[in-house]
Design a protein around this motif. Structure first.
Motif, short mmCIF file in Angstrom:
data_model
loop_
_atom_site.label_atom_id
_atom_site.label_comp_id
_atom_site.label_asym_id
_atom_site.label_seq_id
_atom_site.Cartn_x
_atom_site.Cartn_y
_atom_site.Cartn_z
N MET A 149 -0.23 -7.22 -7.14
CA MET A 149 -0.07 -8.44 -5.75
C MET A 149 -0.70 -9.70 -6.31
SD MET A 149 0.22 -6.22 -3.34
CE MET A 149 -0.55 -7.16 -1.82
N LEU A 150 0.43 -10.87 -5.69
CA LEU A 150 -0.27 -12.06 -5.96
C LEU A 150 -1.16 -12.84 -4.93
CD1 LEU A 150 -0.06 -14.54 -7.71
CD2 LEU A 150 1.55 -15.45 -6.09
N GLY A 202 2.76 -8.55 -2.67
CA GLY A 202 4.10 -8.50 -3.46
C GLY A 202 4.84 -6.79 -3.33
#
Length: 298
Positions: free
Chosen positions: A291-292, A82
């Motif tokens: 963040m994924l 991300g």
């Protein structure tokens, strides 16, 4: 007639047992999906009852390699990617030039010198308990240069240039604490957590590129060394949520605040006696990652 009554009672009891089994399986997997838990002892955890209350219905699956179906699935593979937004830090310390220097240099923030960065992580975690994990994550992060900017003046002439890309790679050790399952706005359930990390990252060297003074090439057109390649400390406070994706995996979203330490100043070209000495005494950053994340339990 007694035989028919016995048959009715048997049918009723069978239906009750099937219903109870379905509810028990739902409770088990709700916790298992997030914490890697299977087995009857784990059903006592309040988070699983919370999931059952919200009506998440799935079939029970024990952790792989857990023949007794009564053990904690401790090892997890994790990763994430991300953007990382720089929110604080000084790239060019214009106010620190030597007294009497003919240079009048602007202070330039890291956010102005660099575009939004990209961060990727890969590592693992180990469950100390159903609610707590130790994490070890390797990372790579890069922020592209924002391009040529106005640095100020040296004497009466304008100084312009661009810092080279900001790249780093390293590892962080963390401790993650999970909280009770909750019903999401769209998803059946989400499990929030907080995490603290510390680590080390290797920063690549940074140079001033395309430097011009008064419109003419500076330093013979060669890049000017600015920050040395340095091993620096990092620290992060993170918050996130996870939700089940498949039988053994979860997907989540994470953000927080990360500090990356100051690189070493390169004085090979901007040493004492140079008009620009002292402008490269910054380089630390505060950034906000989004963040994924994914997690796969074994």
């Amino acid at each position: 007639m007694p035989a028919r009554d016995d048959m009715n009672r048997d049918t009723t009891m069978r239906n009750l047992l099937l219903g109870a089994s379905a509810i028990t399986a739902s409770i088990a997997l709700s916790g298992c999906s997030f914490l890697g838990i299977g087995g009857h002892n784990s059903y006592k955890h309040s988070a699983y009852h919370h999931t059952a209350h919200h009506g998440q219905h799935t079939a029970h699956h024990a952790p792989k390699g857990c023949g007794t179906q009564a053990c904690l699935s401790r090892w997890n593979l994790e990763g994430g990617v991300g953007p990382a937004f720089i929110v604080d830090g000084t790239a060019v310390t214009g106010s620190q030039t030597n007294d009497g220097s003919p240079a009048n240099i602007r202070t330039i923030s890291m956010n102005d010198a660099y575009d939004t960065g990209l961060r990727a992580e890969l590592g693992g975690s180990y469950a100390l308990s159903p609610n707590r994990k130790v994490t070890l994550m390797g990372h790579y992060q890069k922020a592209d240069s924002a391009g040529v900017v106005d640095w100020g003046t040296v004497g009466e002439e304008a100084l312009t240039g661009a810092l080279s890309d900001y790249e780093s790679y390293g590892a962080e050790l963390g401790l993650r604490q999970y909280f009770a399952l909750r019903r999401g706005l769209i998803l059946n359930s989400v499990r929030p957590y907080v995490e603290g990390r510390v680590g080390l990252t290797q920063l690549d060297d940074v140079q001033i590129e395309n430097v011009q003074l008064g419109g003419a090439a500076f330093n013979g057109g060669n890049p000017v060394p600015f920050y040395e390649s340095s091993l620096v400390g990092t620290a992060a406070g993170l918050v996130g949520v996870e939700t089940p994706l498949t039988r053994y995996s979860t997907i989540g979203l994470e953000t927080g605040l990360r500090y990356t330490g100051k690189p070493d100043t390169d004085t090979s070209a901007l040493g004492p006696g140079n008009a620009l000495a002292g402008i490269n005494n910054g380089g630390s950053t505060l950034s906000v990652p989004i963040m994924l994340r994914g997690r796969y339990r074994f």
